[in-house]
Design a protein around this motif. Structure first.
Motif, mmCIF file in Angstrom:
data_model
loop_
_atom_site.group_PDB
_atom_site.id
_atom_site.type_symbol
_atom_site.label_atom_id
_atom_site.label_comp_id
_atom_site.label_asym_id
_atom_site.label_seq_id
_atom_site.Cartn_x
_atom_site.Cartn_y
_atom_site.Cartn_z
ATOM 1 N N ASN A 19 0.807 -1.223 0.000
ATOM 2 C CA ASN A 19 0.000 0.000 0.000
ATOM 3 C C ASN A 19 0.840 1.274 0.000
ATOM 4 O O ASN A 19 0.402 2.317 0.487
ATOM 5 C CB ASN A 19 -0.980 0.023 1.176
ATOM 6 N N ALA A 20 2.048 1.208 -0.533
ATOM 7 C CA ALA A 20 2.852 2.410 -0.771
ATOM 8 C C ALA A 20 2.537 2.930 -2.172
ATOM 9 O O ALA A 20 2.625 2.181 -3.146
ATOM 10 C CB ALA A 20 4.337 2.095 -0.644
ATOM 11 N N ILE A 21 2.150 4.195 -2.257
ATOM 12 C CA ILE A 21 1.741 4.776 -3.533
ATOM 13 C C ILE A 21 2.630 5.971 -3.851
ATOM 14 O O ILE A 21 2.852 6.838 -3.011
ATOM 15 C CB ILE A 21 0.266 5.227 -3.475
ATOM 16 N N PHE A 22 3.126 6.012 -5.089
ATOM 17 C CA PHE A 22 3.929 7.130 -5.578
ATOM 18 C C PHE A 22 3.224 7.723 -6.791
ATOM 19 O O PHE A 22 2.886 6.999 -7.717
ATOM 20 C CB PHE A 22 5.328 6.664 -5.981
ATOM 21 N N GLU A 23 3.025 9.030 -6.776
ATOM 22 C CA GLU A 23 2.408 9.713 -7.910
ATOM 23 C C GLU A 23 3.353 10.812 -8.391
ATOM 24 O O GLU A 23 3.641 11.757 -7.658
ATOM 25 C CB GLU A 23 1.064 10.327 -7.521
ATOM 26 N N PHE A 24 3.834 10.672 -9.622
ATOM 27 C CA PHE A 24 4.755 11.634 -10.198
ATOM 28 C C PHE A 24 4.086 12.353 -11.364
ATOM 29 O O PHE A 24 3.621 11.707 -12.298
ATOM 30 C CB PHE A 24 6.015 10.942 -10.721
ATOM 31 N N GLN A 25 4.073 13.674 -11.313
ATOM 32 C CA GLN A 25 3.594 14.439 -12.450
ATOM 33 C C GLN A 25 4.779 14.988 -13.244
ATOM 34 O O GLN A 25 5.938 14.860 -12.835
ATOM 35 C CB GLN A 25 2.666 15.561 -11.971
ATOM 36 N N LYS A 26 4.503 15.598 -14.361
ATOM 37 C CA LYS A 26 5.526 16.057 -15.288
ATOM 38 C C LYS A 26 6.569 16.940 -14.590
ATOM 39 O O LYS A 26 6.232 17.888 -13.882
ATOM 40 C CB LYS A 26 4.871 16.843 -16.424
ATOM 41 N N GLY A 27 7.837 16.606 -14.798
ATOM 42 C CA GLY A 27 8.935 17.412 -14.277
ATOM 43 C C GLY A 27 9.238 17.220 -12.808
ATOM 44 O O GLY A 27 10.152 17.849 -12.271
ATOM 45 N N SER A 28 8.505 16.360 -12.119
ATOM 46 C CA SER A 28 8.750 16.146 -10.688
ATOM 47 C C SER A 28 9.906 15.177 -10.488
ATOM 48 O O SER A 28 10.229 14.377 -11.371
ATOM 49 C CB SER A 28 7.493 15.613 -10.008
ATOM 50 N N LYS A 29 10.520 15.252 -9.306
ATOM 51 C CA LYS A 29 11.608 14.317 -9.028
ATOM 52 C C LYS A 29 11.705 13.999 -7.536
ATOM 53 O O LYS A 29 11.479 14.851 -6.677
ATOM 54 C CB LYS A 29 12.944 14.832 -9.551
ATOM 55 N N LEU A 30 12.037 12.760 -7.267
ATOM 56 C CA LEU A 30 12.309 12.263 -5.929
ATOM 57 C C LEU A 30 13.786 11.901 -5.884
ATOM 58 O O LEU A 30 14.229 11.019 -6.629
ATOM 59 C CB LEU A 30 11.435 11.046 -5.634
ATOM 60 N N VAL A 31 14.531 12.576 -5.012
ATOM 61 C CA VAL A 31 15.980 12.391 -4.932
ATOM 62 C C VAL A 31 16.323 11.743 -3.597
ATOM 63 O O VAL A 31 16.042 12.303 -2.533
ATOM 64 C CB VAL A 31 16.720 13.740 -5.065
ATOM 65 N N ILE A 32 16.921 10.559 -3.634
ATOM 66 C CA ILE A 32 17.412 9.884 -2.435
ATOM 67 C C ILE A 32 18.933 9.955 -2.504
ATOM 68 O O ILE A 32 19.572 9.210 -3.236
ATOM 69 C CB ILE A 32 16.946 8.419 -2.362
ATOM 70 N N GLU A 33 19.522 10.892 -1.758
ATOM 71 C CA GLU A 33 20.969 11.107 -1.865
ATOM 72 C C GLU A 33 21.762 9.976 -1.228
ATOM 73 O O GLU A 33 22.777 9.543 -1.766
ATOM 74 C CB GLU A 33 21.339 12.445 -1.229
ATOM 75 N N SER A 34 21.335 9.522 -0.041
ATOM 76 C CA SER A 34 22.018 8.412 0.633
ATOM 77 C C SER A 34 21.045 7.754 1.597
ATOM 78 O O SER A 34 19.975 8.286 1.880
ATOM 79 C CB SER A 34 23.262 8.910 1.384
ATOM 80 N N GLY A 35 21.405 6.588 2.083
ATOM 81 C CA GLY A 35 20.566 5.888 3.044
ATOM 82 C C GLY A 35 19.369 5.218 2.414
ATOM 83 O O GLY A 35 19.331 4.963 1.212
ATOM 84 N N LYS A 36 18.378 4.957 3.254
ATOM 85 C CA LYS A 36 17.195 4.223 2.812
ATOM 86 C C LYS A 36 15.950 5.082 2.987
ATOM 87 O O LYS A 36 15.805 5.795 3.979
ATOM 88 C CB LYS A 36 17.035 2.938 3.627
#
Length: 197
Positions: A19-36
């Motif tokens: 039940n984890a939901i990710f919604e990305f619209q145009k030009g969006s970004k999710l940045v995970i630099e380090s870790g979890k």
């Protein structure tokens, strides 16, 4: 998690649970630099409540060191930025970003907490022109936010502060200070707290 909206640093991971939901619209970004980034990974057994990360057009969410969220919702509006150092967040919390919310390292957030950087609706006094007021929120390192608290626009919460249960924070909080009530007022200072085991 290999789509164009997700950027991961070397050795970093996104681990979604049921039940984890990710919604990305145009030009969006999710940045995970380090870790979890754990999204609904450690939720209570049998829970069907969703965790939802919604990044609207050109929105950015940055996780510098780590994220553990379960049964929570993040909404980052068009062009807005949510920046997280290292955050552990319990169930049924909401973060809604119109422009900018920044959360530091070692932050713990209990259940039912709401964090907003805007009124989100036009507002005026008497016959004044109605405007939507938005001001950044800055939660500094090692802050503990108690169950049911609300953090409102324009607030800075200083390092090591504690926000008591059900508090409504409308003014900035000094470092190593506890605030309580609605509206929240200082109830203790020179405090130190540690994460339980």
């Amino acid at each position: 998690f290999f789509c164009k909206h997700v950027q991961r640093g070397k050795g970093s991971y996104i681990i979604p649970g049921k039940n984890a939901i990710f919604e990305f619209q145009k030009g969006s970004k999710l940045v995970i630099e380090s870790g979890k980034a754990l999204v609904n990974f450690r939720k209570p057994k049998g829970s069907k409540v969703e965790s939802w990360i919604q990044l609207n057009e050109n929105a950015t969410m940055i996780v510098h060191k780590g994220l553990d969220m379960r049964n929570c919702r993040f909404v980052v509006q068009q062009g807005a930025v949510l920046e997280i150092g290292d955050l552990e967040m319990n169930g049924l919390c909401n973060i809604v970003v119109r422009k900018n919310i920044k959360i530091g390292d070692g932050v713990m957030i209990a259940r039912d907490v709401n964090i907003y950087d805007s009124d989100y609706h036009p507002f005026s006094l008497y016959d004044d022109v109605q405007t939507v007021v938005t001001k950044p929120v800055n939660i500094q390192n090692h802050v503990w936010i108690g169950n049911g608290a609300s953090i409102m626009k324009g607030v800075t919460i200083g390092e090591g502060a504690v926000i008591s249960t059900r508090s409504v924070v409308i003014k900035s909080v000094k470092p190593r200070t506890m605030v309580s009530g609605n509206p929240a007022k200082e109830t203790a200072n020179d405090i130190y707290w540690a994460k339980g085991h």
